[in-house]
Structure formats: structure tokens, C-alpha cells
Design a protein around this motif. Sequence first.
Motif, PDB file in Angstrom:
ATOM      1  N   UNK A  43      23.901  40.067  23.675  1.00  0.00           N
ATOM      2  CA  UNK A  43      23.857  39.309  22.501  1.00  0.00           C
ATOM      3  C   UNK A  43      24.843  37.970  22.620  1.00  0.00           C
ATOM      4  N   UNK A  44      24.041  36.958  22.164  1.00  0.00           N
ATOM      5  CA  UNK A  44      24.793  35.440  22.311  1.00  0.00           C
ATOM      6  C   UNK A  44      26.019  35.366  21.223  1.00  0.00           C
ATOM      7  N   UNK A  45      25.691  36.379  20.181  1.00  0.00           N
ATOM      8  CA  UNK A  45      26.943  36.433  19.271  1.00  0.00           C
ATOM      9  C   UNK A  45      27.973  36.988  19.673  1.00  0.00           C
ATOM     10  N   UNK A  46      28.078  37.769  20.685  1.00  0.00           N
ATOM     11  CA  UNK A  46      29.313  38.207  21.145  1.00  0.00           C
ATOM     12  C   UNK A  46      29.640  37.763  22.451  1.00  0.00           C
ATOM     13  N   UNK A  47      28.799  37.136  23.195  1.00  0.00           N
ATOM     14  CA  UNK A  47      29.213  36.571  24.364  1.00  0.00           C
ATOM     15  C   UNK A  47      30.323  35.804  24.577  1.00  0.00           C
ATOM     16  N   UNK A  48      31.068  36.079  25.313  1.00  0.00           N
ATOM     17  CA  UNK A  48      32.371  35.081  25.928  1.00  0.00           C
ATOM     18  C   UNK A  48      32.317  34.817  27.203  1.00  0.00           C
ATOM     19  N   UNK A  49      33.038  33.607  27.659  1.00  0.00           N
ATOM     20  CA  UNK A  49      33.362  33.202  28.764  1.00  0.00           C
ATOM     21  C   UNK A  49      34.940  33.274  29.203  1.00  0.00           C
ATOM     22  N   UNK A  50      35.589  33.763  29.972  1.00  0.00           N
ATOM     23  CA  UNK A  50      37.042  33.996  30.172  1.00  0.00           C
ATOM     24  C   UNK A  50      37.419  33.421  31.695  1.00  0.00           C
ATOM     25  N   UNK A  51      38.502  32.495  31.334  1.00  0.00           N
ATOM     26  CA  UNK A  51      39.459  32.443  32.595  1.00  0.00           C
ATOM     27  C   UNK A  51      40.699  33.327  32.556  1.00  0.00           C
ATOM     28  N   UNK A  52      40.932  34.184  33.447  1.00  0.00           N
ATOM     29  CA  UNK A  52      41.859  35.072  33.091  1.00  0.00           C
ATOM     30  C   UNK A  52      42.672  35.479  34.613  1.00  0.00           C
ATOM     31  N   UNK A  53      43.556  36.306  34.457  1.00  0.00           N
ATOM     32  CA  UNK A  53      44.265  36.396  35.651  1.00  0.00           C
ATOM     33  C   UNK A  53      45.574  35.996  35.970  1.00  0.00           C
ATOM     34  N   UNK A  54      45.625  35.247  37.137  1.00  0.00           N
ATOM     35  CA  UNK A  54      46.988  34.506  37.117  1.00  0.00           C
ATOM     36  C   UNK A  54      46.902  33.153  36.694  1.00  0.00           C
ATOM     37  N   UNK A  55      47.051  33.352  35.413  1.00  0.00           N
ATOM     38  CA  UNK A  55      47.032  31.818  34.450  1.00  0.00           C
ATOM     39  C   UNK A  55      48.137  31.949  33.648  1.00  0.00           C
ATOM     40  N   UNK A  56      48.771  31.049  33.171  1.00  0.00           N
ATOM     41  CA  UNK A  56      49.448  31.279  32.097  1.00  0.00           C
ATOM     42  C   UNK A  56      48.988  31.779  30.908  1.00  0.00           C
ATOM     43  N   UNK A  57      47.779  31.455  30.531  1.00  0.00           N
ATOM     44  CA  UNK A  57      47.330  31.788  29.488  1.00  0.00           C
ATOM     45  C   UNK A  57      45.879  32.103  29.371  1.00  0.00           C
TER      46      UNK A  57
END
Lengths: 201, 97, 251
Positions: A43-57
Motif C-alpha cells: 500500500x502506498x499509504x504505508x510504503x517507505x524508503x530507507x537509507x540505513x545501516x552504517x550511517x549516522x542516522x
Amino acid sequence: MSFVSRGFKGRSRDKPRDARVPPGQYVVHDFPVLSAGPTPQPSLDTWTFSIEGEVDETKRWTWAEMRALPSETVTRDIHCVTKWSKLDTTWEGVSVDTLLAGVETAADYVMAFCDGGYTTNLPLEDLTGGKAWIAFAFDGEPLESQHGGPARLLVPHLYFWKSAKWVRGLRLMNEDSPGFWETYGYHMYGDPWLEQRYSGD
Amino acid sequence: MTMSEQELRLDGNAAAGLLQEVFVHEVTSVRGACARCGAVGEMGAQHLYMTPLSPGAVLRCTSCDSLLIVAVRTGGRLRVGLQGLVWIELPDEGAAS
Amino acid sequence: MVGTALQRRLIWRTAEVVDLVDETPRVRSLVLAVPGWPGHQAGQHVDVRLTADDGYQTQRSYSIASPQSTDERLTLTIERLDDGEVSPYLARELHAGDQLELRGPIGGYFVWAPALGGPLLLIAGGSGSCPLMAMLRLRQAAGSTVPARLLYSSRSLDEVIYRSELARLVAAGSGLEVMLTLTRAQPPGWTGLHRRIDTEMLQSVAWSPAERPWIFICGPTPLVETAASALVDLGHEPARIKTERFGPTGG
Ligand SMILES: Cc1cc2nc3c(=O)[nH]c(=O)nc-3n(C[C@H](O)[C@H](O)[C@H](O)COP(=O)(O)OP(=O)(O)OC[C@H]3O[C@@H](n4cnc5c(N)ncnc54)[C@H](O)[C@@H]3O)c2cc1C
Ligand SMILES: [Zn+2]
């Protein structure tokens, strides 16, 4: 192979006339679908895109936020490891450079992760410098789910399995680590011009 | 028919030829247990993702979609992943009859 | 138990086309002579491999439509998809005397033998009738009187594969019933079913779950998935429902 099926030609496989077609590839005009699992219908209502892992935040965008970012229309050739290439495909998407702007990291590798559990690994530098997009439209239409919609990674200079369908984020990593097909023997990098299909090529 | 409204999905049975390259036994008629959800079923009844163009066969649990068997052709080799199965049960050829 | 028989390692064999039978305008049967063929069970398939003169190869699966026999022959029934890569070659290009590479028999899950008993409920869409026909032919050849019903979805009467043979099997009075549903065109005066397979249709055609029929469903993936989930909803045991998806064919 000595046996020949009399009169069998196979699906029309244009011999590459073009210096644009990497070795061992033939040109197709349709858009074959390859799938390793059910087609996710997020569902586009709950879809997210993340950049994670070895990042400050961890950074995260909703669908609306992603679509509000500046996007680009690009025309590129794509090359599938199963030997078909498709020329002049037109995509619209957000450059990965835009998403990585302001991200502090010492990581050299990325694992793209997706709805349905698919993953693929790439060097970070192959995603930067105008080489990769999060694409949400193909040929001027919203990307169909069997081709990876609502959004897929587009990294046209590598074999197309690296252009992960249904992508939901990038996990930054200090060490390279195999994704789905890579675990089962596909090449860690996948340069079509060097025919890096399988590990060891 | 458009491809958009359907899955390129088959039954595990359609991979019986490929799996017979791996196992001595015909394994689509034998039972196995999914490592993720514990469901027990015949391999031939599980969902298979395999098209003439795909690099191999991906067999998934019909109950939870988790991977059971992955078999991938990589240029002269066939790499087979079985991590998704707790067990499979084969006819015991060594048993006294 | 059916299907657990041990099998020898699969090898590619060279078959010879000995006869061609036009079943419908789009469907042709190939009768193949396969030296060394070990025999097969009703419902099993073969993998067919085609090789172009430049070495390009591709492979497809086809069900065996003929029942078990000892004459080293088998019949495949091929529906021609005009935009397909392999089926137009098999159903149009091949002629008697040509050779074909195949391996088999394959599969032990989607098989029926008289010893398994019944009632036997068969549900077919289009060329999905092929492996089910092997079961009905075996049932007849073995003199089995296990009650059997075939619900067969076809676009029109002309596209019903094995139509006259099915009529003969029904007329033989061994307890077989055949119900056709014609989804696109019906002949004048048609009083039979004329819509896609749905839950209501299955409820009227299937035995009650209490009679524990063995159910075999075969055809294009969407039809198989619709029928299988409707039968589960009607209370049939999933373990007694066997499916064979043909992929995105026909429809
Ligand atoms: C176990 C089993 C048994 C079978 N038994 C029979 C049988 O007895 N008789 C019979 O006629 N058929 C049978 N089939 C189907 C058969 O194997 C072929 O799929 C069928 O003949 C079509 O092959 P083709 O090469 O002509 O078409 P293909 O070239 O494979 O194309 C089929 C259709 O799907 C589309 N398509 C295919 N792959 C893709 C893709 N990757 N992306 C987008 N579109 C795609 C094509 O455009 C076309 O419309 C069986 C299948 C299985 C799995
Ligand atoms: Zn499971």
C-alpha cells in the motif's frame, strides 16, 4: 551439442548490430518478467524508503515525500543476465545522489532490500555520480508491479538483477556481502561488458 | 491476457525434472517441513517460480511464501540451496524388506 | 503409495514423431516413439528440449496424454500459442519422421492410478485436459468403475480437446460424467454451463467434502488458483486437491 531440432529458430533474437550490445546478449523488443516469488502489492499509504545501516542516522521517506523530490527522466539500455538486452528504455525516478545528499557514511557497499525479501549487493560508488535511480515510471506510465512497481532500483550499467524490483531501501555496509542471486552463485559485481554473470567469471 | 494480473507461478511438480538432476529420488512426491512456519507438505504441492528464461527454480512454501529450495544454473554448475527445509523424507532404500 | 516408486536418473532421449493428430484448430497431438521408454503413470510429464542450429536451446514441459503402455510410445497434446516460442514449432512445424529430444517420465505428485480410488474429480481449463485425459484413459483401460467427473472449461465447443473420445468414454457407462463450460461462444440451443469456473459451479459439480474426492486441477495458472481456493472454501481437504499450473498459457 550435436542434436539440432529441424526448422527450430527460437524466439527472434536480433544479432547485435550495435556496439551498444554487450557480448553474449541479444536484443528483445518485449519486456520479459523474471520472478523469484509472489509479486508484492504494498500500500502506498504505508510504503517507505530507507537509507540505513552504517550511517549516522537512518533516513526515511514516505511515498509522498519521495515523489516530492526532484526527479529525472533518463533513457538507457538494460542488460539481463539471461542474455536479453533492451535498448533505449525510458525511466523516471529520483537519483540516488539526491537521496544520499547529506548522509554521512564510511561504508563502501550497499545491500538493496525489497518487499518480498529480495536483496542485491552493490558497491556504493556504483550508485552515485548519476549512475542509479529509484525509478517509479517506465515509458511514461507508473511502473507496473510485475516490473517492480511502485518503485525499483535502476542501475543500468550493471546486469539487471542488480536493479532490484520493489525496492524499499539501501543498507550501507562496510564489507561486501552477497544478496539473493549472489548467494546462489551470481557474480558479486555483474558488469555486462565483462560478462560477469557467475562467481568466478 | 495481460501479465499484470497474474503470477508466473507453477507447482513444484513442474521442477521435478530439474530436481531429479540433484536427487536420486523423485522428490516432488515426498514430504518436507518448512523451516520458517513448520508446514509439512509434498514438494510438488509447493509454489514454484520458474520460467523458461529464469536462472533457476525457486520453490516456496504455500503457507508462508518462505524459500524451501533454490536451484540456480551458473554456467556449467547447478547450485542448490536447501536452507528453507528442516527435513525431507525419502523412501528408505536401505531398509530391510 | 502412488508416485513414490524409485526412478532411474533422467536422461535426454531422442524420440521420433510417428503420427500427428489435429484435435482442434489450435491443438495437435504428437504420437512419439521413444526407444527405451520405461513407461509412465497417468499425470506425469516430459521436458522437451529444442536446439537451434546456432546452439540456442530452450525447454518446456508437456504432460503425457496417453495412458501407461508397454509399446515405448507416448502422446503429447500441444496447444499452439501464436506468440509462443515452442508451441507453434511443436504444433505446426514438426512432421512425421522428425526427431525430438525429451526426458521423462517426470513427476510423482500429480498422478492418479486406479488403486488410489475415488471419487475422482477432474477440473480442466484448455490444454489442462491433457494429463487428466491420461487418467481417464487409464481408468477405462483398467476397467475401473471409480466414479469420475470432469469439469472442463473451454472457450467454445470447437476448442474442446478429445471431444468425441470423451463422448465415447461417457457412453461406455463406467460412471464417468463430463460437464463442459463454454466461456466465449456457445452453439445455438446450448443449455449447458457458459461462464468461467466459480464457487457456485464447483459446489454443484463436486461431490460433498464428506465423500472425500481426489481432486486434480490443471490448466492456466489463474484458472487453477481460482478453482483450488474455491474448493478449499467449500470444505475440501487441501491435501486431496492436487494442482498442475501450466503458467501463463491460453486463457
Ligand atoms: C508441468 C507442465 C505441463 C504442461 N503440459 C502442457 C500440455 O500438455 N500441453 C500444452 O499445450 N501445454 C502444456 N504446458 C505449457 C507448456 O509448457 C508451455 O508453457 C506452453 O506450450 C507455451 O510455450 P511457448 O514456448 O509456446 O510460449 P512461451 O514463449 O513460453 O510464452 C507463453 C506465453 O506467456 C508469455 N510469457 C512467457 N514468459 C514470459 C515472461 N517471462 N514475461 C512475459 N511474458 C511471458 C508469452 O508472451 C506467451 O503469451 C505445461 C506446463 C507445465 C509447467
Ligand atoms: Zn512455511
